[in-house]
Structure formats: structure tokens, C-alpha cells
Design a protein around this motif. Structure first.
Motif: not given
Length: 293
Positions: A14-15, A245-253, A274-276
Motif C-alpha cells: 500500500a498505497p 481521489w488523490v494519487a501520485g508521489e506518496a509523500a504528496t498524497v 494512492s501513492g503511485y
């Protein structure tokens, strides 16, 4: 190669975990066309004799791609029909087995059957790129890969599921999640209120995103625009019940989610995050860390 309904799990921890009990099968596909749609995004159109069986929920539908290693004409995979595909794949020589990566279906077309995957190219040179970016940058018609994808539209491989009673949608992403945002916007009902923030490296990386929703899309250019958490913090948001719905780099998410839940008072059940990817870590690193935890 086609296997009998293996699951999409496991993935990176996860994420971006994948489902364990949905109907997925392997598809052998080849590149039909490749184009650069922006400086930082390559679009690869794939075809194959079995694509009529492939399904997609639209939205942020995940699939697994298995890419060949240098010198291979196609990825080395476990034998067709292997029940524990992941265990069998892990048992293969890591220097030889197909390179596994998680991607979002940008579009599954019919008549003719075509699978469209958009690849964010995170670096200008092959030396600085990951294996998926390197493959996408050099892909030509006839190149072969393997895809683990659903064969039923309702499956566990997508996360965008606004509940009944949702009044408006909030979406935020970077380049890695831009194909998912584009697909989500494609599927929103006409007139759906949506606020969207997308962070890209350069103004030239912005895309025209078709949607019938009432979408207010803000493009954030890295190092010149406010970061996504700050831009959203400064925004006036619609009234009513939201779904984010929030996705992208984990820390930013995590920062965006913390703001929405902690400062804006969003119901945490109405924020799908979701941390992509994670700064400084590949999907291989994340899978290895999860297995050793």
C-alpha cells in the motif's frame, strides 16, 4: 500466453496494493503504434488476438505489465496455467524474468480491439529512466509484452468508487496518475461538479482532457506553481458532500489527504488515496520491502 483467472495481487505495498480475488488473465500483446503525446508522456497502443476478452471498469483501472529485458524479444513468464503466478514469477531468475510494473488503462477500445497505455517518462535519458520508461521511449510496432488484466468489468483492480449521495468530486495527481485522472474524467456523468489539480514538470506537458463533467482543471507546473497541498489549501471548494481521489508521489498524497481530512473535515472514508510511486524507490524496492517486513 493466457492463464486461467490469476489474481492481480501482489503489487507494491500500500498505497498501490492490488486485489486478490478478482478475475484476471494474462494477455500476450504487441505494440501497434507508439507516439509522444507530450514531451513527458508516451502513448503505446497494443493489440492482440485475445483482447476481445479483456475488460475494464474505466476509471483508474489497474493492470500489470510484464516487459522484456534487454536482448529479449518478449518477457520470460511462468508457464501458462500456473495457479500461483506470482510465486512462479518470483521463482524465476531475477535477471531473466519479465519486468513487472503496475499501470492504468488509459482506454480499452473496440472495433478494433486495442489497449491504450500512457507512460510518464520521468527522465530525458535512458540512463536516468526506469525500465518502463526506457521501454516506452524505444517501443516500435511488433514489440511484445504481457499484460495481466481483468476479464470482467466489475473487478477489484480500480479504486474510484464514489458512494451514493456524493455531490462533487475532487481529483489530484501528478504525471504518474494523469492517465487515471483522464480516464476518470471520461467516465463522469454529464454535469458532475469536479475540482481537479494536476502537477506536471513543464507547461508543455499539459493535455486536453475530454469530459462531460463540469470540471474545473488547474495545472500546476513544478517549481513555478504552488505544490498541490498548498494549491488545494488556498482554494474555495464547493458545498455539499465530496468524494476525493488523490494519487501520485506518496509523500504528496499523504499531505493532501491530511489537509482534506484534518483541515477541511472530509470524511476519511470519502478520500481514496494512492501513492503511485515514492521518491527514491522503484516498484521493485517497494515489493522487496513489503516481503521483508
Amino acid at each position: 500466453m493466457t492463464n486461467a483467472s490469476p489474481s492481480l495481487a501482489p503489487s507494491a505495498p500500500a498505497p498501490r496494493a492490488a486485489p486478490t480475488s478478482s478475475p484476471f488473465q494474462f494477455f500476450s500483446v504487441e505494440v501497434l503504434r507508439a507516439e509522444r503525446i507530450t514531451p513527458a508522456m508516451a502513448r503505446i497502443v497494443l493489440g492482440g488476438p485475445d483482447l476481445a476478452r479483456m475488460a475494464s471498469a474505466g476509471r483508474d483501472q489497474r493492470v500489470k505489465l510484464f516487459l522484456p529485458r534487454p536482448g529479449q524479444s518478449e518477457p520470460v513468464m511462468p508457464p501458462a496455467g500456473t495457479a500461483d503466478w506470482y510465486g512462479a514469477w518470483r521463482a524465476l531468475d531475477p535477471a531473466v524474468r519479465g519486468i513487472m510494473r503496475t499501470y492504468t488503462i488509459r482506454e480499452l477500445r473496440r472495433a478494433p480491439d486495442e489497449l491504450v497505455i500512457d507512460f510518464a517518462l520521468h527522465a530525458e535519458s535512458d540512463d536516468a529512466s526506469g525500465p518502463a520508461s526506457r521501454w516506452a521511449r524505444s517501443a516500435v510496432p511488433g514489440d511484445r509484452i504481457c499484460v495481466l488484466a481483468p476479464v470482467e468489468e466489475e473487478n477489484g483492480g480500480y479504486d474510484f468508487r464514489p458512494p451514493d449521495g456524493t455531490d462533487w468530486i475532487l481529483l489530484t495527481a501528478d504525471e504518474s496518475a494523469l492517465p487515471a485522472v483522464a480516464s476518470i474524467l471520461d467516465t463522469l456523468a454529464p454535469g458532475t461538479p469536479a475540482r481537479v489539480w494536476i502537477e506536471v514538470h513543464d507547461p508543455a506537458d499539459r493535455q486536453e482532457l475530454a469530459t462531460k463533467a463540469d470540471a474545473d482543471i488547474t495545472w500546476l507546473v513544478r517549481n513555478t506553481s504552488p505544490a498541490a497541498p498548498d494549491a488545494i489549501r488556498a482554494a474555495a471548494l464547493p458545498e455539499g458532500t465530496p468524494y476525493a481521489w488523490v494519487a501520485g508521489e506518496a509523500a504528496t498524497v499523504k499531505a493532501v489527504r491530511r489537509h482534506l481530512v484534518g483541515e477541511r473535515g472530509f470524511d476519511r472514508r470519502a478520500v481514496k488515496f494512492s501513492g503511485y510511486w515514492r521518491q527514491g524507490a522503484s516498484e521493485d524496492n517497494l515489493m522487496e520491502a513489503a516481503e521483508n517486513a
